[in-house]
Design an enzyme around this catalytic site. Structure first.
Site, PDB file in Angstrom:
ATOM      1  CG  PHE A  37      -1.838   1.195   1.294  1.00 23.92           C
ATOM      2  CD1 PHE A  37      -1.417   2.368   1.911  1.00 23.92           C
ATOM      3  CD2 PHE A  37      -3.095   1.162   0.736  1.00 23.92           C
ATOM      4  CE1 PHE A  37      -2.232   3.481   1.981  1.00 23.92           C
ATOM      5  CE2 PHE A  37      -3.933   2.273   0.793  1.00 23.92           C
ATOM      6  CZ  PHE A  37      -3.503   3.428   1.422  1.00 23.92           C
ATOM      7  CG  LEU A  84       3.099   9.132  13.032  1.00 25.84           C
ATOM      8  CD1 LEU A  84       3.872   8.215  13.964  1.00 25.84           C
ATOM      9  CD2 LEU A  84       3.379  10.584  13.373  1.00 25.84           C
ATOM     10  CE1 TYR A 225      -0.644   6.859  19.945  1.00 23.52           C
ATOM     11  CE2 TYR A 225      -0.656   4.505  20.406  1.00 23.52           C
ATOM     12  CZ  TYR A 225      -1.034   5.563  19.624  1.00 23.52           C
ATOM     13  OH  TYR A 225      -1.820   5.346  18.519  1.00 23.52           O
ATOM     14  CE  LYS A 288       4.605   9.485  19.264  1.00 25.03           C
ATOM     15  NZ  LYS A 288       3.619   9.280  20.349  1.00 25.03           N
ATOM     16  CB  CYS A 410     -17.641 -38.594   2.271  1.00 27.61           C
ATOM     17  SG  CYS A 410     -18.344 -36.993   1.816  1.00 27.61           S
ATOM     18  CB  CYS A 431     -18.710 -36.064   5.452  1.00 30.91           C
ATOM     19  SG  CYS A 431     -17.064 -35.462   5.046  1.00 30.91           S
TER      20      CYS A 431
END
Length: 671
Positions: A37, A84, A225, A288, A410, A431
């Protein structure tokens, strides 16, 4: 590149990235990796700079996040939630550091933080109480999810006395621990639902649920944070982290204060390896500038702060050979393809298998051929995933891999329902893996919780022809002598098993219904169905329309239930279980009336509430003589409405002029 070519490419990338953004933020189901991306976004940004005449104000390069979902109230952020800038290499970090030094000199510090792979959240506190929780949304406004966030135990609802301001915002990341993700995803698979690809998607999907009780059932966590206040309280970001920790907030202890870029690179290199030992996913490191005055001096771009940057780890990728594709049949009949690989070391573990999800993954997206050389990733995935094929190494005579047409167990022809990705084996009564899987589900802790019986014992009993159906468990006491002749079946273990089977007859209706293993009927859905229909006979007779009138029962679940009970063999099994003495009627609780102030009044409760659960409000109404209806009609006297109430119910109640009241107004009715 010519201008007309650039214009076309910009339009293509814009359309593609908008879809990927919607998949990521709104649907919580990304179809490409973060790295892919970001590469596409970077390509678009460069083209827009080279050809500014084609730059659109609505371009993905100008947006912070995704669109707003419609299920929740939209709230504007007091302070924008900016994203960011991302980087994937150390040189760009060094360049970032040099730009900082050029602007503010050499006297500064960095705070390094783990970048949690979760859902960004902004929490507002007023007078020490959690007032509002809002998702990032598009960066300027997001969805209010306060009721859901209140279920997260690590987020304080009320702070102890402290020196915090009367109003502030604190931001963080809501996430899910890996063990919880594995357990809950297994429950989804067992219920015949599509599993989430990774914990981040599961956390995001959980936050979008309307029912806060279901949110509470899914253990989420949150690290905080970032503190935001009208008046700056601290000189540095590090001081603010220490302060909010003392106020009672859950702050990650792995953050580090460093003096220069070398300390940053050392921190990154440490966690590039050590992240695999964490109980949760991280996808990078956030760096930061520590001092708030220096942050202000550095300022912002239109999209992100100039004083911070995100270093993202590349998902670990290895190359290996595809040996074969095999297929597993689950208890609901879903056939899941698995890639068997030449063993290779990836993220600290030896990988021999990788998920392929469905037929489209094999034949459309990857276009796999026999013995292809494939690239495998584990970033964000618990189970390794094949990302792509190395076409340069494909053998000229390699045959394309075709998805099987018949059940590997099966040999019944597989079916694929319209709108679904998976193929299913319809032979649920013949099955073997479905039969065994259903019985293993039935005896499980969350279903019938039968002591003395485990998965291996079910396998053994099936292979020895003692059991073919769930009802056969209740006939085992007649075979006690034969059981004693079997290896590893001692008299005490047999008695414990038979006693556990007898005791399971006491389990309530909702446990039995969940234990039957009807596709899409999980633990919560079973409880809703029992509360609504009360008896198995009413449930078996219900139409799709009658089923969808029940709380939180959608069309897909309703159709699955109708299809299940349309099968005569399933009805016969219910009759055998009835004869064995199992509970197929809801236990009606005795209601001790506190008053008769609501006598003759009919109510419906919809939405989520801060002070009460819906069950608690139901009890309050019934204890004061009121009655709860299952659907809105002219008989309804009051609709008790909470947050995130369904728009269809609101519209119908309004058309019928039914009074809509809050939980507080309900309490006033009973004094």
């Amino acid at each position: 590149m010519q201008p007309n070519q650039a214009k076309q490419k910009i339009e293509e990338l814009t359309t593609e990235l908008k879809q990927h953004t919607y998949n990521y933020y709104v649907l919580a189901m990304p179809t490409i990796s973060d790295y892919e991306f970001d590469q596409k976004l970077e390509e678009l940004s460069k083209l827009e700079k080279e050809f500014p005449e084609f730059l659109d104000a609505d371009s993905p390069t100008q947006k912070v996040g995704g669109d707003i979902t419609k299920e929740f109230v939209t709230v504007k952020h007091r302070w924008p939630m900016l994203s960011l800038g991302n980087t994937y290499n150390e040189q760009e970090l060094i360049d970032f550091d040099q730009r900082i030094r050029k602007a503010i000199g050499d006297n500064f510090e960095y705070v390094c933080e783990l970048k949690f792979d979760g859902l960004s959240m902004s929490l507002t506190y007023e007078d020490g109480k959690l007032a509002r929780a809002v998702t990032r949304g598009d960066g300027t406004q997001g969805d209010e999810v306060t009721t859901n966030v209140r279920t997260i135990h690590t987020i304080p609802k009320k702070l102890a006395k402290g020196d915090y301001p009367p109003l502030f915002e604190i931001r963080g990341e809501v996430f899910m621990h890996l063990k919880a993700f594995e357990r809950l995803n297994k429950e989804r698979v067992d219920a015949g639902e599509v599993p989430y690809a990774n914990p981040r998607n599961f956390a995001s999907g959980t936050m979008k649920l309307q029912d806060s009780a279901e949110v509470a059932r899914r253990p989420l966590d949150c690290f905080l944070y970032g503190l935001y206040t009208e008046k700056t309280l601290f000189k540095t970001h590090w001081e603010s982290l220490e302060a909010v920790k003392s106020w009672g907030f859950h702050v990650d202890n792995h953050s580090r204060l460093v003096s220069d870029i070398n300390g940053v690179l050392e921190f990154i290199n440490h966690w590039d390896t050590e992240r695999h030992n964490l109980s949760y996913d991280i996808d990078g490191i956030v760096i930061k500038v520590n001092n708030y005055s220096q942050q202000q001096e550095l300022g912002f771009t239109a999209k992100s702060p100039r004083w911070a940057i995100s270093y993202k780890f590349k998902a670990e990728r290895v190359e290996t050979e595809l040996l074969a594709v095999t297929y597993q049949v689950g208890r609901t009949g879903a056939v899941v393809p698995v890639a068997n690989l030449k063993p290779v070391l990836l993220a600290g573990t030896t990988v021999k298998r990788a998920t392929l999800h469905n037929a489209d993954e094999i034949m459309v997206r990857l276009q796999l051929h026999e013995h292809d050389t494939v690239f495998v990733e584990k970033g964000g995935e618990i189970i390794p995933k094949i990302i792509s094929v190395n076409l340069d190494k494909r053998k000229p005579d390699a045959e394309p891999i075709k998805y099987i047409t018949h059940c590997p167990a099966c040999h019944t022809e597989l079916l694929r329902q319209e709108g679904e990705a998976a193929f299913y084996c319809p032979n649920d009564e013949g099955c073997p893996p479905q039969i065994v899987g259903k019985m293993q589900h039935y005896i499980g802790r969350k279903a019938m919780n039968i002591d003395g019986l485990g998965d291996e014992t079910i396998n053994t009993l099936y292979n020895r022809n003692f059991i073919r159906h769930i009802s056969d468990l209740y006939l085992l006491r007649a075979h006690t002598a034969e059981l004693k002749q079997m290896d590893r079946f001692g008299e005490q273990s047999i008695n414990n098993m038979l006693d556990g089977i007898d005791k399971s007859k006491e389990q309530p209706f909702e446990k039995v219904l969940f234990g039957l293993g009807i596709r899409y009927v999980g633990e919560t859905v079973a409880k809703k169905l029992v509360a609504h229909f009360k008896t198995i006979d009413k449930l078996m007779a219900a139409s799709v329309e009658e089923l969808t009138a029940a709380e939180e029962i959608g069309g897909r679940i309703a159709q699955s239930i109708v299809d299940y009970f349309a099968d005569e063999s399933h009805r016969e099994e219910i009759e055998k279980l009835k004869a064995a003495g199992l509970q197929f009627v809801a236990v009606e609780r005795e209601v001790n009336l506190a008053s008769d102030k609501l006598a003759g009044q009919n109510f419906i409760i919809s939405g989520t509430f801060e002070k009460f659960s819906r069950d608690e409000l139901k009890d309050i109404i019934e204890q004061n003589g009121g009655k709860i209806l299952s659907s809105i009609s002219a008989k309804l006297n009051y609709l008790v409405a909470g947050d995130n109430m369904g728009p269809a119910k609101l519209e119908k109640a309004t058309k019928l002029n039914i009074p809509i009241i809050s939980d507080e107004e309900l309490l006033k009715l009973i004094g």
